[in-house]
Design an enzyme around this catalytic site. Sequence first.
Site, PDB file in Angstrom:
ATOM      1  N   GLU A 152       5.527   3.570 -17.840  1.00  0.00           N
ATOM      2  CA  GLU A 152       5.033   3.789 -19.199  1.00  0.00           C
ATOM      3  C   GLU A 152       5.650   5.021 -19.849  1.00  0.00           C
ATOM      4  O   GLU A 152       5.540   5.204 -21.069  1.00  0.00           O
ATOM      5  CB  GLU A 152       3.507   3.925 -19.194  1.00  0.00           C
ATOM      6  CG  GLU A 152       2.755   2.631 -18.945  1.00  0.00           C
ATOM      7  CD  GLU A 152       2.904   1.627 -20.076  1.00  0.00           C
ATOM      8  OE1 GLU A 152       3.324   2.015 -21.183  1.00  0.00           O
ATOM      9  OE2 GLU A 152       2.611   0.437 -19.850  1.00  0.00           O
ATOM     10  N   GLU A 156       2.967   0.104   5.019  1.00  0.00           N
ATOM     11  CA  GLU A 156       2.323   1.399   4.786  1.00  0.00           C
ATOM     12  C   GLU A 156       2.194   2.224   6.064  1.00  0.00           C
ATOM     13  O   GLU A 156       1.953   3.430   6.015  1.00  0.00           O
ATOM     14  CB  GLU A 156       0.949   1.212   4.159  1.00  0.00           C
ATOM     15  CG  GLU A 156      -0.123   0.654   5.065  1.00  0.00           C
ATOM     16  CD  GLU A 156      -1.495   0.687   4.394  1.00  0.00           C
ATOM     17  OE1 GLU A 156      -2.360   1.413   4.898  1.00  0.00           O
ATOM     18  OE2 GLU A 156      -1.691  -0.004   3.376  1.00  0.00           O
TER      19      GLU A 156
END
Length: 294
Positions: A82, A113
């Site tokens: 963004e 992960e």
Amino acid sequence: MLENLSTEHRNEKTMNLDEMSIKEVLQSMNEEDRTVALAVEKEIEHIEKVVRVVIQSFEEEGRLIYIGAGTSGRLGILDAVECPPTFGTDDKMVQGFIAGGLKAFTKAVEGAEDREELAEEDLKSIGLNEKDTVIGIAASGRTPYVIGGLKYAHSVGASTASISCNKNAEISKYAKLNVEVETGAEILTGSTRLKAGTAQKLVLNMISTASMIGVGKVYKNLMVDVQSTNEKLVERSKRIIVEATGVSYEVAAEHYEKAERNVKAAIVMVLLQCEYGEALEKLKVAKGFVKKAL
């Protein structure tokens, strides 16, 4: 151990979650969500320290890099992508990495992960250096991928910070600055995409927005470095010029085109009644701050 994490505890208020009406579930979620902003508020001093470090990185032409797994990684990427349309940054200035690579944004990558070395590989791929700031995000505060990334960042002299949703988080040991927003038990036990995810999003909003203000991407409360990549943003750009200068929409549109769609330059041109080239020079001297250019 997972059982020691407050985000993994059972919520005493929702033991009968499966028996609640739809409205009761929604009310319960809303009640819990109201606690999140208050939990973030307690960490503002720590968030401020992170913002100051990020601004320093930007001033030295360094970058802000988010790393995380699952929801945490997705939120980092969301905040990063963004920044170019909102603040006119290039796509390298703020970046997000998720354990397992971009494919993990839409589909879980099993075991990613748990591998510290994957984060090191990701950070090496962009030439991480001492000018950069790496922020590790993990609701649990114990994700190996994030720990590996913070370790590597420290080894190359980059600034480090962590965001977790448990106190005394494991990842806090590997970052110079720590934000620990204790969001507590979720209504759905262990589902940290809920309150913990909301808290992380609020903190990331604060870090990116305050940092961009700190390097001149905002004039008053207007996003004057907005990139006009679609029709809506072209209109918004013209409206920003109107709001910043008080001129008519027509005059704003005229200066917007004269300034080659550079909103900052158009504002300076209107307020100082100067030409495009002079406006650019004033902004350069002012290091991009419209207020200083005026």
